[in-house]
Write a protein that holds these residues in place. Sequence first.
Motif, PDB file in Angstrom:
ATOM      1  N   TRP A   3     132.080  41.060  22.646  1.00  0.00           N
ATOM      2  CA  TRP A   3     131.013  40.586  23.537  1.00  0.00           C
ATOM      3  C   TRP A   3     130.901  39.049  23.506  1.00  0.00           C
ATOM      4  CZ3 TRP A   3     131.844  45.246  24.223  1.00  0.00           C
ATOM      5  CH2 TRP A   3     131.059  46.094  25.009  1.00  0.00           C
ATOM      6  N   LEU A   4     131.281  38.430  22.395  1.00  0.00           N
ATOM      7  CA  LEU A   4     131.216  36.972  22.282  1.00  0.00           C
ATOM      8  C   LEU A   4     132.465  36.280  22.813  1.00  0.00           C
ATOM      9  CD1 LEU A   4     129.645  36.681  18.708  1.00  0.00           C
ATOM     10  CD2 LEU A   4     128.531  36.104  20.876  1.00  0.00           C
ATOM     11  N   HIS A   5     133.499  37.036  23.118  1.00  0.00           N
ATOM     12  CA  HIS A   5     134.764  36.431  23.547  1.00  0.00           C
ATOM     13  C   HIS A   5     134.632  35.869  24.965  1.00  0.00           C
ATOM     14  CE1 HIS A   5     139.020  35.933  24.437  1.00  0.00           C
ATOM     15  NE2 HIS A   5     139.262  36.115  23.149  1.00  0.00           N
ATOM     16  N   PRO A   6     135.092  34.658  25.203  1.00  0.00           N
ATOM     17  CA  PRO A   6     134.965  34.061  26.544  1.00  0.00           C
ATOM     18  C   PRO A   6     135.766  34.776  27.619  1.00  0.00           C
ATOM     19  CG  PRO A   6     136.300  32.673  25.108  1.00  0.00           C
ATOM     20  CD  PRO A   6     135.687  33.721  24.228  1.00  0.00           C
ATOM     21  N   GLY A   7     136.749  35.584  27.239  1.00  0.00           N
ATOM     22  CA  GLY A   7     137.555  36.287  28.237  1.00  0.00           C
ATOM     23  C   GLY A   7     136.975  37.616  28.677  1.00  0.00           C
ATOM     24  N   PHE A   8     135.928  38.107  28.011  1.00  0.00           N
ATOM     25  CA  PHE A   8     135.411  39.424  28.337  1.00  0.00           C
ATOM     26  C   PHE A   8     134.796  39.508  29.733  1.00  0.00           C
ATOM     27  CE2 PHE A   8     132.568  43.202  27.213  1.00  0.00           C
ATOM     28  CZ  PHE A   8     133.609  44.110  27.352  1.00  0.00           C
ATOM     29  N   TYR A  50     129.830  47.780  35.133  1.00  0.00           N
ATOM     30  CA  TYR A  50     130.379  47.243  33.890  1.00  0.00           C
ATOM     31  C   TYR A  50     129.537  46.085  33.373  1.00  0.00           C
ATOM     32  CZ  TYR A  50     134.562  50.072  33.410  1.00  0.00           C
ATOM     33  OH  TYR A  50     135.422  51.117  33.171  1.00  0.00           O
ATOM     34  N   ARG A  51     129.107  45.205  34.275  1.00  0.00           N
ATOM     35  CA  ARG A  51     128.287  44.070  33.841  1.00  0.00           C
ATOM     36  C   ARG A  51     126.932  44.546  33.317  1.00  0.00           C
ATOM     37  NH1 ARG A  51     128.989  39.858  38.809  1.00  0.00           N
ATOM     38  NH2 ARG A  51     129.246  41.821  39.955  1.00  0.00           N
ATOM     39  N   LEU A  52     126.342  45.525  34.011  1.00  0.00           N
ATOM     40  CA  LEU A  52     125.067  46.047  33.545  1.00  0.00           C
ATOM     41  C   LEU A  52     125.214  46.759  32.195  1.00  0.00           C
ATOM     42  CD1 LEU A  52     123.621  47.492  36.875  1.00  0.00           C
ATOM     43  CD2 LEU A  52     122.818  45.458  35.650  1.00  0.00           C
ATOM     44  N   ALA A  53     126.249  47.557  32.048  1.00  0.00           N
ATOM     45  CA  ALA A  53     126.456  48.271  30.791  1.00  0.00           C
ATOM     46  C   ALA A  53     126.720  47.306  29.652  1.00  0.00           C
ATOM     47  CB  ALA A  53     127.609  49.255  30.931  1.00  0.00           C
ATOM     48  N   LEU A  68     125.721  38.230  34.759  1.00  0.00           N
ATOM     49  CA  LEU A  68     124.614  38.971  35.368  1.00  0.00           C
ATOM     50  C   LEU A  68     123.999  38.200  36.530  1.00  0.00           C
ATOM     51  CD1 LEU A  68     122.759  40.369  32.225  1.00  0.00           C
ATOM     52  CD2 LEU A  68     124.200  41.627  33.816  1.00  0.00           C
ATOM     53  N   ALA A  69     124.068  36.865  36.442  1.00  0.00           N
ATOM     54  CA  ALA A  69     123.493  36.053  37.520  1.00  0.00           C
ATOM     55  C   ALA A  69     124.244  36.239  38.824  1.00  0.00           C
ATOM     56  CB  ALA A  69     123.495  34.579  37.114  1.00  0.00           C
ATOM     57  N   GLY A  70     125.463  36.734  38.749  1.00  0.00           N
ATOM     58  CA  GLY A  70     126.254  36.944  39.956  1.00  0.00           C
ATOM     59  C   GLY A  70     125.910  38.219  40.698  1.00  0.00           C
ATOM     60  N   ILE A  99     134.898  42.282  35.584  1.00  0.00           N
ATOM     61  CA  ILE A  99     134.919  42.229  37.053  1.00  0.00           C
ATOM     62  C   ILE A  99     136.333  42.426  37.606  1.00  0.00           C
ATOM     63  CG2 ILE A  99     132.877  40.758  37.143  1.00  0.00           C
ATOM     64  CD1 ILE A  99     134.724  38.380  37.665  1.00  0.00           C
ATOM     65  N   ALA A 100     137.232  42.934  36.772  1.00  0.00           N
ATOM     66  CA  ALA A 100     138.628  43.077  37.203  1.00  0.00           C
ATOM     67  C   ALA A 100     138.777  44.078  38.335  1.00  0.00           C
ATOM     68  CB  ALA A 100     139.505  43.483  36.019  1.00  0.00           C
ATOM     69  N   GLU A 101     137.927  45.081  38.370  1.00  0.00           N
ATOM     70  CA  GLU A 101     137.962  46.088  39.429  1.00  0.00           C
ATOM     71  C   GLU A 101     136.645  46.014  40.189  1.00  0.00           C
ATOM     72  OE1 GLU A 101     138.351  48.611  42.162  1.00  0.00           O
ATOM     73  OE2 GLU A 101     140.091  48.274  40.859  1.00  0.00           O
ATOM     74  N   PRO A 102     136.652  45.519  41.426  1.00  0.00           N
ATOM     75  CA  PRO A 102     135.388  45.300  42.154  1.00  0.00           C
ATOM     76  C   PRO A 102     134.502  46.529  42.244  1.00  0.00           C
ATOM     77  CG  PRO A 102     137.213  44.237  43.297  1.00  0.00           C
ATOM     78  CD  PRO A 102     137.829  45.048  42.190  1.00  0.00           C
TER      79      PRO A 102
END
Length: 373
Positions: A113-118, A132-135, A153-155, A123-126
């Motif tokens: 969760w702390l990794h900048p690539g997560f 996924y973002r909510l979960a 989440l702001a997106g 969002i890899a699959e629209p």
Amino acid sequence: MTTTPGLRTGPGSAAPGCAPTAPAAAPVGRPGHDLEQLSAGALGWIGRHLDRFDPFAPGHDRPGPAPVPDPGGAHRPAKAALELALLTHCWTRLDPGDDPRRAEATDRVRAVWLHPGFPRLLIAEPRGATQYRLACAALAPAGTADAPFRAALAGLTAADLAPVGRSPYQRLELRYYADKAGVAHGIEPYPELARRNVLVTLPATALARARRRDALDRRDAETTGGNETVRRPPRPDEPPVTVPEAYALTHSAFYLSDFARTGPGLPDGAVADAAALTGRLLDHCVRHDWWDLAAELVMTQVCLGLDPTGTPEGTAALACLARAQRPDGSIPGRSAATRASTADPAAEYFAKAYHTTLVTALMTLLLGTGRTP
């Protein structure tokens, strides 16, 4: 599972296509023994493979293409991490004790969760990006308040969080994770969602289908000339509902009860009907060694207020899973028809086995097994 970040397989997943491998009245083991075996084995296997739940862990190969069509296949690394987060989230609520297995798994979730690539994986699959973002936010462990995924989440837009174009089940799923993530949305209240949910509507639908099948079977028994009777081959042993409906049923029970933390809040009489349909589905799963759904249906019984160790179909399902479990603690696939082989490369074995093993582990925790003494 649409792609669902939790436990569901969805319409594109493999249903059991094999002939029945266990008779309807297969002997069952002692539920307590089966649960202890399942819990210790599944939680142990997960603990030994935490690096494979981590999309950013070095030193091991990644799974290749999914062996069957999978709506979530484009971002399975994120899905595996989210499922591990669901396990640790529920485990922490169920067992506040100092369990080193849970602590190690939670530490791994926190690192992901702390990794900048997560956020990129989320969002890899629209089609699954909103869920996924909510979960991710809903299941975030302590110590991730400033993690990079928070900015994602702001997106989310009003359209992402609106009920328009979503089925009652999809609205329930969205509301569940949005509420836990603390994100505002336009979904109706839970009592309204419950009245329209498949737990309420599907039992009658399944009964009507069964009656139509019975009528067709009677019609197929044709009499031709004299007393000669010509019968058609028997129909395949079909489940009482479709594959997507079965998983919508189980997940609805999870979300409406917050994984057995509360009652499901169904209208009067609906729990008994939902429990009866769950039992029929469990019977089918045992006959066909459909392990993934069997574990979810046992959890559904718990969420509906039943004790699966006291129902014939529940004890049969626990015995079925115990038979499927390998000596290393894993359940080797979603069903006997799609099981992994010990000859598979490690990454491919994990891709086939992790989901059902994790669902089984969560099932045993909901049943009170595997927690800190």
